[in-house]
Design a protein around this motif. Structure first.
Motif, PDB file in Angstrom:
ATOM      1  N   TYR A 278       0.750  -1.182  -0.215  1.00 46.24           N
ATOM      2  CA  TYR A 278      -0.210  -0.014   0.002  1.00 46.24           C
ATOM      3  C   TYR A 278       0.786   1.239   0.013  1.00 46.24           C
ATOM      4  CZ  TYR A 278      -3.328   3.645   1.463  1.00 46.24           C
ATOM      5  OH  TYR A 278      -3.975   4.767   1.544  1.00 46.24           O
ATOM      6  N   MET A 279       0.480   2.038  -1.042  1.00 47.99           N
ATOM      7  CA  MET A 279       1.403   3.566  -1.107  1.00 47.99           C
ATOM      8  C   MET A 279       0.548   4.579  -1.049  1.00 47.99           C
ATOM      9  SD  MET A 279       4.244   1.824  -3.971  1.00 47.99           S
ATOM     10  CE  MET A 279       2.756   1.355  -4.788  1.00 47.99           C
ATOM     11  N   GLU A 280       0.563   5.573  -0.316  1.00 43.32           N
ATOM     12  CA  GLU A 280       0.040   6.822  -0.670  1.00 43.32           C
ATOM     13  C   GLU A 280       0.593   8.155  -0.447  1.00 43.32           C
ATOM     14  OE1 GLU A 280      -2.664   8.768   2.914  1.00 43.32           O
ATOM     15  OE2 GLU A 280      -3.700   7.045   2.158  1.00 43.32           O
ATOM     16  N   GLN A 281       0.370   9.053  -1.280  1.00 41.29           N
ATOM     17  CA  GLN A 281       0.909  10.396  -0.928  1.00 41.29           C
ATOM     18  C   GLN A 281       0.105  11.333  -1.006  1.00 41.29           C
ATOM     19  OE1 GLN A 281       4.410  10.846  -0.762  1.00 41.29           O
ATOM     20  NE2 GLN A 281       4.170  13.028  -0.623  1.00 41.29           N
ATOM     21  N   SER A 282       0.086  12.316   0.107  1.00 41.26           N
ATOM     22  CA  SER A 282      -0.758  13.383   0.178  1.00 41.26           C
ATOM     23  C   SER A 282      -0.003  14.823   0.339  1.00 41.26           C
ATOM     24  CB  SER A 282      -1.770  13.389   1.218  1.00 41.26           C
ATOM     25  OG  SER A 282      -2.719  12.435   1.162  1.00 41.26           O
ATOM     26  N   ASN A 283      -0.150  15.807  -0.600  1.00 42.18           N
ATOM     27  CA  ASN A 283       0.673  17.080  -0.597  1.00 42.18           C
ATOM     28  C   ASN A 283      -0.088  18.097  -0.211  1.00 42.18           C
ATOM     29  OD1 ASN A 283       2.869  15.458  -1.593  1.00 42.18           O
ATOM     30  ND2 ASN A 283       2.691  16.149  -3.427  1.00 42.18           N
ATOM     31  N   ASP A 284       0.053  18.817   0.870  1.00 43.56           N
ATOM     32  CA  ASP A 284      -0.494  20.286   1.552  1.00 43.56           C
ATOM     33  C   ASP A 284      -0.188  21.117   0.427  1.00 43.56           C
ATOM     34  OD1 ASP A 284      -1.237  18.572   3.584  1.00 43.56           O
ATOM     35  OD2 ASP A 284       0.260  19.198   5.129  1.00 43.56           O
ATOM     36  N   GLU A 285      -0.985  21.462  -0.382  1.00 43.03           N
ATOM     37  CA  GLU A 285      -0.764  22.657  -1.453  1.00 43.03           C
ATOM     38  C   GLU A 285      -0.590  24.102  -0.721  1.00 43.03           C
ATOM     39  OE1 GLU A 285      -0.231  22.313  -4.498  1.00 43.03           O
ATOM     40  OE2 GLU A 285      -1.050  20.402  -5.269  1.00 43.03           O
ATOM     41  N   SER A 286       0.682  24.553  -1.035  1.00 40.58           N
ATOM     42  CA  SER A 286       0.878  26.141  -0.939  1.00 40.58           C
ATOM     43  C   SER A 286       0.074  27.125  -1.446  1.00 40.58           C
ATOM     44  CB  SER A 286       2.456  26.119  -0.691  1.00 40.58           C
ATOM     45  OG  SER A 286       2.775  26.078  -1.975  1.00 40.58           O
ATOM     46  N   ILE A 287      -0.243  27.064  -2.658  1.00 38.12           N
ATOM     47  CA  ILE A 287      -0.756  28.081  -3.582  1.00 38.12           C
ATOM     48  C   ILE A 287      -2.405  27.904  -3.921  1.00 38.12           C
ATOM     49  CG2 ILE A 287       1.224  28.739  -4.443  1.00 38.12           C
ATOM     50  CD1 ILE A 287       0.358  27.536  -7.255  1.00 38.12           C
ATOM     51  N   HIS A 288      -2.851  26.531  -3.596  1.00 38.53           N
ATOM     52  CA  HIS A 288      -4.255  26.314  -3.663  1.00 38.53           C
ATOM     53  C   HIS A 288      -4.976  26.046  -2.311  1.00 38.53           C
ATOM     54  CE1 HIS A 288      -3.333  25.854  -7.753  1.00 38.53           C
ATOM     55  NE2 HIS A 288      -2.489  24.970  -7.442  1.00 38.53           N
ATOM     56  N   GLN A 289      -6.269  25.982  -2.302  1.00 38.31           N
ATOM     57  CA  GLN A 289      -7.018  25.778  -0.864  1.00 38.31           C
ATOM     58  C   GLN A 289      -7.226  24.183  -0.756  1.00 38.31           C
ATOM     59  OE1 GLN A 289     -10.310  28.187  -1.016  1.00 38.31           O
ATOM     60  NE2 GLN A 289      -9.448  29.755   0.539  1.00 38.31           N
ATOM     61  N   HIS A 290      -6.954  23.454  -1.928  1.00 37.06           N
ATOM     62  CA  HIS A 290      -7.165  21.846  -1.870  1.00 37.06           C
ATOM     63  C   HIS A 290      -5.695  21.429  -1.638  1.00 37.06           C
ATOM     64  CE1 HIS A 290      -6.590  22.979  -6.109  1.00 37.06           C
ATOM     65  NE2 HIS A 290      -5.887  21.800  -6.207  1.00 37.06           N
ATOM     66  N   ASN A 291      -5.798  20.205  -1.589  1.00 32.94           N
ATOM     67  CA  ASN A 291      -4.668  19.308  -1.682  1.00 32.94           C
ATOM     68  C   ASN A 291      -4.524  18.260  -2.568  1.00 32.94           C
ATOM     69  OD1 ASN A 291      -3.514  20.553   1.109  1.00 32.94           O
ATOM     70  ND2 ASN A 291      -4.958  19.270   2.067  1.00 32.94           N
ATOM     71  N   ALA A 292      -3.303  17.589  -2.920  1.00 35.16           N
ATOM     72  CA  ALA A 292      -3.398  16.765  -3.936  1.00 35.16           C
ATOM     73  C   ALA A 292      -2.996  15.157  -3.484  1.00 35.16           C
ATOM     74  CB  ALA A 292      -2.081  17.079  -4.817  1.00 35.16           C
ATOM     75  N   HIS A 293      -3.490  14.296  -3.923  1.00 28.60           N
ATOM     76  CA  HIS A 293      -3.590  12.925  -3.498  1.00 28.60           C
ATOM     77  C   HIS A 293      -3.472  12.044  -4.422  1.00 28.60           C
ATOM     78  CE1 HIS A 293      -4.804  10.055  -0.209  1.00 28.60           C
ATOM     79  NE2 HIS A 293      -5.174   9.159  -1.267  1.00 28.60           N
ATOM     80  N   ALA A 294      -2.626  10.870  -4.271  1.00 22.95           N
ATOM     81  CA  ALA A 294      -2.364   9.579  -4.904  1.00 22.95           C
ATOM     82  C   ALA A 294      -2.172   8.534  -4.127  1.00 22.95           C
ATOM     83  CB  ALA A 294      -1.363  10.002  -6.124  1.00 22.95           C
ATOM     84  N   GLU A 295      -2.595   7.342  -4.677  1.00 20.10           N
ATOM     85  CA  GLU A 295      -2.363   6.013  -3.981  1.00 20.10           C
ATOM     86  C   GLU A 295      -2.518   4.991  -4.712  1.00 20.10           C
ATOM     87  OE1 GLU A 295      -6.077   4.496  -1.679  1.00 20.10           O
ATOM     88  OE2 GLU A 295      -5.886   6.664  -1.372  1.00 20.10           O
ATOM     89  N   ARG A 296      -1.802   3.864  -4.464  1.00 20.08           N
ATOM     90  CA  ARG A 296      -1.979   2.322  -5.031  1.00 20.08           C
ATOM     91  C   ARG A 296      -1.768   1.403  -4.101  1.00 20.08           C
ATOM     92  NH1 ARG A 296       0.191   0.160  -9.921  1.00 20.08           N
ATOM     93  NH2 ARG A 296      -0.968  -2.060  -9.886  1.00 20.08           N
ATOM     94  N   VAL A 297      -2.610   0.331  -4.394  1.00 19.28           N
ATOM     95  CA  VAL A 297      -2.498  -0.848  -3.770  1.00 19.28           C
ATOM     96  C   VAL A 297      -2.453  -2.217  -4.759  1.00 19.28           C
ATOM     97  CG1 VAL A 297      -3.850  -2.500  -1.981  1.00 19.28           C
ATOM     98  CG2 VAL A 297      -4.164  -0.066  -1.825  1.00 19.28           C
ATOM     99  N   ALA A 298      -1.665  -2.963  -4.451  1.00 23.29           N
ATOM    100  CA  ALA A 298      -1.160  -3.965  -5.412  1.00 23.29           C
ATOM    101  C   ALA A 298      -0.431  -5.133  -4.892  1.00 23.29           C
ATOM    102  CB  ALA A 298      -0.334  -3.369  -6.582  1.00 23.29           C
ATOM    103  N   GLU A 299      -0.644  -6.284  -5.373  1.00 25.35           N
ATOM    104  CA  GLU A 299       0.355  -7.323  -5.077  1.00 25.35           C
ATOM    105  C   GLU A 299       1.840  -7.098  -5.585  1.00 25.35           C
ATOM    106  OE1 GLU A 299      -1.198 -11.208  -6.211  1.00 25.35           O
ATOM    107  OE2 GLU A 299      -2.549 -11.111  -4.256  1.00 25.35           O
ATOM    108  N   PHE A 300       2.788  -7.446  -4.736  1.00 31.38           N
ATOM    109  CA  PHE A 300       4.134  -7.189  -4.994  1.00 31.38           C
ATOM    110  C   PHE A 300       4.499  -7.514  -6.677  1.00 31.38           C
ATOM    111  CE2 PHE A 300       8.659  -7.859  -5.138  1.00 31.38           C
ATOM    112  CZ  PHE A 300       9.165  -6.629  -4.931  1.00 31.38           C
TER     113      PHE A 300
END
Length: 310
Positions: A278-300
């Protein structure tokens, strides 16, 4: 003569509907993990403990759940060389044994973990923190699966805004009659500004039994997946180092997840194919009011094939 108290939990419910997870959350325990030839790791851990509940039973035995957690964690303090995922696995298996009406028991744990390191430029001793995440699910037919991983914080730089800054710099330099070869060389040596973000990475590995991975190495993979590591202590040379490093490796939120996949495959090419990553990345945006998000779940096995282009 001791009065026999009624077991209300064992009675029939008014509505006969089974439940997937019933238990207790937020159980705080001090856990000491022993290491050979080194000081033990002491964690203030928080546990969530669940069992499934059949439709014919009104409630789970909460006191029994707490008894098992207490017993197992007390043993974890005194037993040498126990990992956090082993603690979760042992507690889950004991829960399954002590609840004759359950088919599955689940234990989740989180704890703050201290890392000793040096600042990147001035080499001063400092500490960083990561959140350990561990869990185990014991099933009466399928055995026990254990999971270990981390939440870490880092820094990212947006490639899109950096590309716009580079285009502006190129126009200005060419307007000052700087030749194209020099402009190209300058922009290669001096990465242009882009808006920066505080990044939050999560990486976990789940296998049948204890995952054959090292927690500290998983933390390294997660921290290195972003544009730059960050540090609690930073003198001016360290700040300059982090700023330059992050702008030299600008990454979208999607790039960070892919970097985690590549780092895990490079570090552990022999992981079982059926290990769940399980891999997840969330970024707190500095020039937007929203945040960015991406993730992946997979068998190795599938993830490895994609990383290696198979």
């Amino acid at each position: 003569m001791t009065k026999q108290l009624p077991d209300v939990q064992a009675s029939s419910p008014d509505v006969s509907v089974g439940l997937n997870r019933v238990g207790v959350t937020g159980v705080e325990k001090l856990v000491k993990l022993h290491r050979e030839d080194d000081r033990p790791i002491v964690l203030m851990a928080e546990f969530d403990v669940f069992v499934d509940l059949p439709s014919w039973r009104k409630g789970a035995d909460m006191s029994r759940n707490m008894e098992v957690v207490d017993e197992m964690l007390e043993e974890a303090v005194s037993e040498p060389a126990l990992s956090v995922e082993e603690v979760c696995g042992d507690v889950a298996e004991r829960l399954l044994e002590k609840h004759e009406y359950t088919t599955q028991a689940e234990v989740q744990m989180e704890a703050e973990y201290m890392i000793r390191e040096e600042t990147p430029a001035t080499n001063r001793p400092t500490q960083a923190t990561a959140d350990i995440v561990a869990s185990a699910t014991a099933h009466e037919e399928e055995g026990t699966r254990e999971e270990i991983g981390c939440h870490v914080v880092g820094m990212t730089v947006c490639p899109c805004s950096q590309g716009m800054s580079e285009s502006r710099a190129r126009d200005v330099l060419e307007g000052l009659d700087v030749d194209r070869e020099t402009v190209d060389q300058f922009l290669e040596e001096v990465p242009q500004p882009g808006h920066s973000q505080r990044g939050h990475a999560t990486l976990t590995v789940e296998t049948e039994g204890e995952p054959p991975v090292d927690l500290n190495e998983l933390i390294d993979v997660a921290r290195d997946s972003m544009s730059a590591r960050i540090y609690n202590l930073a003198k001016r040379p360290d700040e300059d180092h982090m700023t330059f490093e992050s702008h030299s490796d600008a990454k979208f939120v999607e790039d960070c997840v892919r970097a985690m996949a590549e780092g895990l495959v490079d570090r552990y090419p022999e992981l079982p194919d059926d290990a769940v990553v399980y891999m997840e990345q969330s970024n707190d945006e500095s020039i937007h009011q929203h945040n960015a998000h991406a993730e992946r779940v997979a068998e190795f096995g599938q993830l490895k094939g994609e990383v290696e282009g198979e």
